[in-house]
Design an enzyme around this catalytic site. Structure first.
Site, PDB file in Angstrom:
ATOM      1  N   CYS A 268       1.368  -0.812   0.138  1.00 53.00           N
ATOM      2  CA  CYS A 268       0.063   0.267   0.107  1.00 53.00           C
ATOM      3  C   CYS A 268       0.859   1.259  -0.463  1.00 53.00           C
ATOM      4  O   CYS A 268       1.550   1.706  -1.202  1.00 53.00           O
ATOM      5  CB  CYS A 268      -1.424  -0.204   1.171  1.00 53.00           C
ATOM      6  N   LEU A 269      -0.170   2.277   1.293  1.00 50.40           N
ATOM      7  CA  LEU A 269       1.026   3.375   1.080  1.00 50.40           C
ATOM      8  C   LEU A 269       3.464   3.330   0.920  1.00 50.40           C
ATOM      9  O   LEU A 269       3.625   3.278   0.353  1.00 50.40           O
ATOM     10  CB  LEU A 269       1.315   3.942   2.508  1.00 50.40           C
ATOM     11  N   TYR A 313      -4.235   6.512  -3.403  1.00 52.75           N
ATOM     12  CA  TYR A 313      -3.094   6.945  -4.454  1.00 52.75           C
ATOM     13  C   TYR A 313      -2.207   5.831  -5.262  1.00 52.75           C
ATOM     14  O   TYR A 313      -2.606   5.031  -5.392  1.00 52.75           O
ATOM     15  CB  TYR A 313      -1.898   7.500  -4.309  1.00 52.75           C
ATOM     16  N   HIS A 351      -4.640  -4.962  -0.098  1.00 54.59           N
ATOM     17  CA  HIS A 351      -4.217  -5.413   1.254  1.00 54.59           C
ATOM     18  C   HIS A 351      -4.249  -7.230   1.342  1.00 54.59           C
ATOM     19  O   HIS A 351      -5.080  -7.713   1.034  1.00 54.59           O
ATOM     20  CB  HIS A 351      -4.827  -4.875   2.162  1.00 54.59           C
ATOM     21  N   GLU A 353      -3.383  -9.224   3.462  1.00 55.24           N
ATOM     22  CA  GLU A 353      -4.123  -9.915   4.602  1.00 55.24           C
ATOM     23  C   GLU A 353      -5.431  -9.977   5.636  1.00 55.24           C
ATOM     24  O   GLU A 353      -5.957 -10.006   5.900  1.00 55.24           O
ATOM     25  CB  GLU A 353      -2.732  -9.469   5.893  1.00 55.24           C
TER      26      GLU A 353
END
Length: 373
Positions: A268-269, A313, A351, A353
């Site tokens: 992610c980020l 983003y 994600h 998880e």
């Protein structure tokens, strides 16, 4: 319930009811399409600075409990729902959602036209808004909103990140139950916390890693020295909130890591920060991906994986100059996974998880473990 007043950046004004904390808050409003797991979503640090609009019409019926927390607290500004049920029915529940939100001083607002709000965000994009249980005057709310910092102007990572290093030892379950052998790599990975979720750490442990968590203000030189001494074997860059381009000092440290030989895994980020560190700036999606029903195509095996997502983003298409696309979003074609050329650097946008039901995306953790083994 107290009255609550909402003013959106586009001029929309709504009156509703409050079931969470009192006060006045400014944040970015997004919507989430998940049908369950509201406590896990609310306690995801990636929502720092945002109001979460739940498209699920009934919220609150399963209550809340300490075991379902994804972080040490709640960093979202608030939640917007259609109908809130204060009566919960779940053998695991220990308190209502209202009590939970008040404990963490987070606003909860109900009796809203959620369908219209979601349509508005889809058409006009994510936008800033202000919510208050104290101020009903439209002019005053507008003044507060326009005098406040925007979400892309705030470093929320420093608020949600751990302040001190610690070791995480809790796992989830054996990958053997999904057809993947449990890996005993006995490798140490340092996870950089930009807003990390506990279940990500659990999955790293489950993959056979010894996991050390460090704050967002990590020093790349120190990690490189430890890597050369054999004291660690990989670095993980976590999920987190806000605009990745705002994290300039963190990007500078990641650039140093990239130039070393340390294997890097990111979600992610972290995935976005890696792209920027390589010289490929991210761009903001209109309303982002927030939910548990996003189909992603694994281009390595041509399988379609149903994934959970929480980002607004995306990395640019021209990053294929230095990396191969491993995963692609089937809703809009955006990049969901990258394997960088000539380096052991692997990153994922979604994600894996956050099980939306199917668990096939979880294999990504094992794949990285095998990569560095």
């Amino acid at each position: 319930m107290k009255s609550a007043y909402l003013y959106f950046e586009n001029g929309l004004f709504l009156e509703a009811k409050s079931f969470g904390a009192d006060g006045c808050c400014v944040g970015e409003v997004v919507f989430n399409t998940s049908m369950s797991g509201y406590q896990e979503i609310i306690s995801d640090p990636s929502y720092a600075g945002q109001f979460i609009t739940f498209s699920m019409p009934e919220i609150g019926i399963v209550g809340c409990n300490p075991q379902d927390m994804e972080s040490r607290g709640v960093f979202a500004k608030g939640v917007l729902v259609s109908h809130y049920s204060d009566h919960f029915s779940n053998f695991r529940a220990q308190e209502s959602l209202s009590s939970f939100l008040k404990h963490f001083n987070v606003m909860g607002i109900c009796r809203l036209p959620i369908r219209d709000i979601v349509k508005m965000i889809r058409l006009e994009g994510a936008m800033m808004m202000v919510a208050s249980t104290e101020i009903s005057d439209v002019g005053e709310l507008k003044k507060i909103l326009h005098s406040s910092l925007r979400i892309e102007e705030i470093n929320y990572a420093q608020d949600v990140s751990t302040k001190e290093s610690y070791t995480h030892k809790q796992g989830v379950f054996s990958f053997e139950c999904m057809g993947y052998p449990t890996l005993h790599t006995r490798k140490k990975i340092v996870a950089i916390d930009f807003g990390i979720k506990r279940n990500i750490l659990n999955n790293l442990v489950e993959s056979g890693f010894e996991v050390e968590v460090q704050p967002h203000s990590f020093r790349a030189d120190t990690l490189i020295q430890r890597f050369k001494k054999g004291e660690l074997h990989a670095v993980f860059l976590s999920n987190g909130p806000g605009d990745p381009k705002f994290l300039k000092s963190e990007i500078a440290e990641i650039k140093i890591l990239v130039e070393s030989d340390i294997p890097i895994f990111a979600i992610c980020l972290g995935h976005q920060l890696l792209a920027i560190a390589h010289g490929y700036p991210t761009y903001k999606l209109k309303f982002g991906h927030h939910g548990g029903n996003h189909p992603v195509k694994n281009l390595c095996n041509q399988a379609v994986e149903i994934t959970a997502q929480n980002h607004i983003y995306s990395v640019p298409e021209n990053i294929t100059e230095i990396a191969d696309i491993t995963h692609q979003n089937l809703f809009d074609g955006t990049i969901e996974g990258l394997l960088y050329h000539r380096r052991k650097i692997y990153s994922i946008q979604h994600h894996p998880e956050s099980s939306p039901g199917p668990k096939e995306a979880n294999s990504i953790f094992g794949e990285f473990a095998r990569m560095i083994e």
